[in-house]
Design an enzyme around this catalytic site. Structure first.
Site, short mmCIF file in Angstrom:
data_model
loop_
_atom_site.label_atom_id
_atom_site.label_comp_id
_atom_site.label_asym_id
_atom_site.label_seq_id
_atom_site.Cartn_x
_atom_site.Cartn_y
_atom_site.Cartn_z
CB VAL A 106 -0.93 0.03 1.24
CG1 VAL A 106 -1.83 1.26 1.21
CG2 VAL A 106 -1.76 -1.24 1.33
CB CYS A 107 0.94 4.18 0.55
SG CYS A 107 1.31 5.92 0.68
CB THR A 108 5.72 5.05 0.21
OG1 THR A 108 5.37 5.05 1.60
CG2 THR A 108 5.33 6.36 -0.43
#
Length: 196
Positions: A106-108
């Site tokens: 998820v995300c970075t």
């Protein structure tokens, strides 16, 4: 035999990156146990962490005792920045990915996967503010800036923060059925426009 989804926690993890997928996956596992999955959380050393906005988080396990994980989920957050340059962490990530059926982020969290070489030649996404960094970490990555999540078989990446909920619902659809994913979505009353 029950299969395991492990969500990594670490200092500086973005709260919703971990808790959004946790809510989806824990609801699924709790209310439909016959589907054969469980979800758990772990940290490298088994100790508590402090998330990006200050939320204290206590894992179920440490990496040494979490056991086999068929699915590994690496959230993002400011805490990923030092992990990108931590050779021990990148080795752990490679080992988890090698042992898992599916590696997700998820995300970075996808930046960590890129630094570990797991996204070479693959399509992937991340938080909108880190798309350039993703491309810089590995120019062979086909960066998908407009996708909420990118399912590339054994690797699934998602965009920032709330996109992890969409990714987790897609994971339920893949591991169980689209109908089960819709049931989970209804239970958590997740009604984005357009809906998942």
């Amino acid at each position: 035999m029950t299969k395991t989804i492990g969500i990594l926690l670490f200092d500086g993890v973005e709260e919703l990156d971990a808790v959004g997928p946790w809510e989806v996956l824990a609801a699924w596992c709790a209310f439909w146990p016959d589907d054969g999955w469980r979800v758990t959380t772990f940290t490298v050393d088994g100790g508590p962490v402090t998330a990006a906005k200050g939320l204290p988080m206590v894992p179920h396990h440490g990496a040494a005792d979490v056991g086999a994980m068929e699915i590994v989920l690496h959230p993002g957050g400011q805490g990923t920045r030092p992990l990108l340059k931590d050779p021990d962490h990148l080795d752990r990530v490679r080992a988890w990915a090698a042992a898992a059926e599916i590696t997700t982020s998820v995300c970075t969290g996808s930046l960590v996967y890129a630094a570990a070489g797991l996204l070479a030649g693959r399509p992937a996404t991340t938080h909108w503010g880190s798309l350039d960094t993703l491309a810089e970490l590995d120019p062979t990555i086909e960066v998908r800036p407009d996708d909420r999540y990118v399912d590339d078989g054994d690797v699934i990446t998602s965009a920032g923060v709330s996109a992890g909920i969409d990714m987790a619902l897609a994971l339920v659809a893949r591991l169980a059925t689209p109908e089960r994913s819709a049931e989970v979505r209804r239970y958590i009353q997740y009604d984005p426009a357009p809906p998942h």
